[in-house]
Motif scaffolding. Sequence first.
Motif, PDB file in Angstrom:
ATOM      1  N   TYR A 191       1.027  -1.244  -0.025  1.00  0.00           N
ATOM      2  CA  TYR A 191       0.073   0.046  -0.225  1.00  0.00           C
ATOM      3  C   TYR A 191       0.841   1.245  -0.013  1.00  0.00           C
ATOM      4  O   TYR A 191       2.078   1.291   0.626  1.00  0.00           O
ATOM      5  N   GLN A 192       0.408   2.255  -0.619  1.00  0.00           N
ATOM      6  CA  GLN A 192       0.898   3.572  -0.729  1.00  0.00           C
ATOM      7  C   GLN A 192      -0.132   4.506  -0.314  1.00  0.00           C
ATOM      8  O   GLN A 192      -1.177   4.314  -0.605  1.00  0.00           O
ATOM      9  N   VAL A 193       0.272   5.711   0.259  1.00  0.00           N
ATOM     10  CA  VAL A 193      -0.684   6.721   0.870  1.00  0.00           C
ATOM     11  C   VAL A 193      -0.308   8.216   0.146  1.00  0.00           C
ATOM     12  O   VAL A 193       0.967   8.472   0.311  1.00  0.00           O
ATOM     13  N   ALA A 194      -1.055   9.090  -0.422  1.00  0.00           N
ATOM     14  CA  ALA A 194      -0.688  10.378  -0.698  1.00  0.00           C
ATOM     15  C   ALA A 194      -1.686  11.522  -0.102  1.00  0.00           C
ATOM     16  O   ALA A 194      -2.893  11.038   0.162  1.00  0.00           O
ATOM     17  N   THR A 195      -1.258  12.595   0.402  1.00  0.00           N
ATOM     18  CA  THR A 195      -2.106  13.730   0.744  1.00  0.00           C
ATOM     19  C   THR A 195      -2.677  14.635  -0.286  1.00  0.00           C
ATOM     20  O   THR A 195      -1.712  14.708  -1.056  1.00  0.00           O
ATOM     21  N   LYS A 196      -4.192  14.912  -0.304  1.00  0.00           N
ATOM     22  CA  LYS A 196      -4.438  15.633  -1.249  1.00  0.00           C
ATOM     23  C   LYS A 196      -5.158  16.677  -0.699  1.00  0.00           C
ATOM     24  O   LYS A 196      -5.979  16.804   0.298  1.00  0.00           O
ATOM     25  N   LEU A 197      -4.667  18.205  -1.240  1.00  0.00           N
ATOM     26  CA  LEU A 197      -5.181  19.364  -0.643  1.00  0.00           C
ATOM     27  C   LEU A 197      -6.631  19.430  -1.298  1.00  0.00           C
ATOM     28  O   LEU A 197      -7.058  19.370  -2.245  1.00  0.00           O
ATOM     29  N   THR A 198      -7.297  20.586  -0.600  1.00  0.00           N
ATOM     30  CA  THR A 198      -8.479  21.008  -1.184  1.00  0.00           C
ATOM     31  C   THR A 198      -8.288  21.851  -2.496  1.00  0.00           C
ATOM     32  O   THR A 198      -9.378  21.907  -3.470  1.00  0.00           O
ATOM     33  N   ARG A 202      -1.325  17.189  -4.777  1.00  0.00           N
ATOM     34  CA  ARG A 202      -1.287  16.145  -4.073  1.00  0.00           C
ATOM     35  C   ARG A 202       0.196  16.006  -3.866  1.00  0.00           C
ATOM     36  O   ARG A 202       1.026  16.234  -4.813  1.00  0.00           O
ATOM     37  N   SER A 203       0.548  15.355  -2.665  1.00  0.00           N
ATOM     38  CA  SER A 203       1.861  14.860  -2.354  1.00  0.00           C
ATOM     39  C   SER A 203       2.436  14.020  -3.035  1.00  0.00           C
ATOM     40  O   SER A 203       1.767  13.197  -3.925  1.00  0.00           O
TER      41      SER A 203
END
Length: 249
Positions: A191-198, A202-203
């Motif tokens: 699994y991988q995760v990224a942060t997404k802003l409003t 995306r990171s």
Amino acid sequence: MSNERVPRAEAEFVDWLRDRVALWTGGQSGPPDIGLTAAQIATLSGLSATLDDKYQQLKDLKAQKKAARVEKDTALEAARAMLGGSIEIIDGYAKTTSDPDVYARAQIDPPRPRTPRSEAPVPTNLALRSTTNGRLVLSFDANKGLGSVFVIQRRIKPIGQNVGPFTYMDTTGQKSWTDEHVPGGIEWVGYQVATKLTNNVRSDWSDERVFNFGTIGGESAGAGGETITIDQAQKLKDAQTAKGKDKAG
């Protein structure tokens, strides 16, 4: 109980001395027979009265200082509020008249232009744990700003086959996510995760976190991440199978 003959605390000492002077002065019968002369007691009484007076003056000054501080804070808050409203009017006037010199005449800085956030924090410390019903729970750390969400992707390594590509799984506002559809017949899942802003920034993707399903053919399945024994993998597989039968009715 204190063994001190005379209180050390200032307020207690003032009261204690006042009471002793009144006692030692006596009434109409005069001072008690304690070895002190009337003149000595009178001198001590004068000092006690002076101390009492000065102590009360200090208390009054402290009360006045506290009141003055409260009044100052109230005036400061009112002034800041009024000034904030006045600057909003100036901003509106400058915008309506399209006159940038308004700020020069008012001798205040113009408002700073709003700039969208251009970077999103990368999630870290990914962790995985299995549940008895065949699911995997993914958790991670991340700086979560207002409205930001987390995008999750997954890839799997089927037994005896090549590793598949990463595929989108879900978007969540929480720092944990449960994979309720872990496929059977796999060596490992990552699994991988990224942060997404409003503003849709995306990171980068986080480091991959892998969950190994025991050993296959005497060799370790997958690389890195959590590992379970063959018995645990079989129990997890049985739970997945049972879950599939329940859905099939």
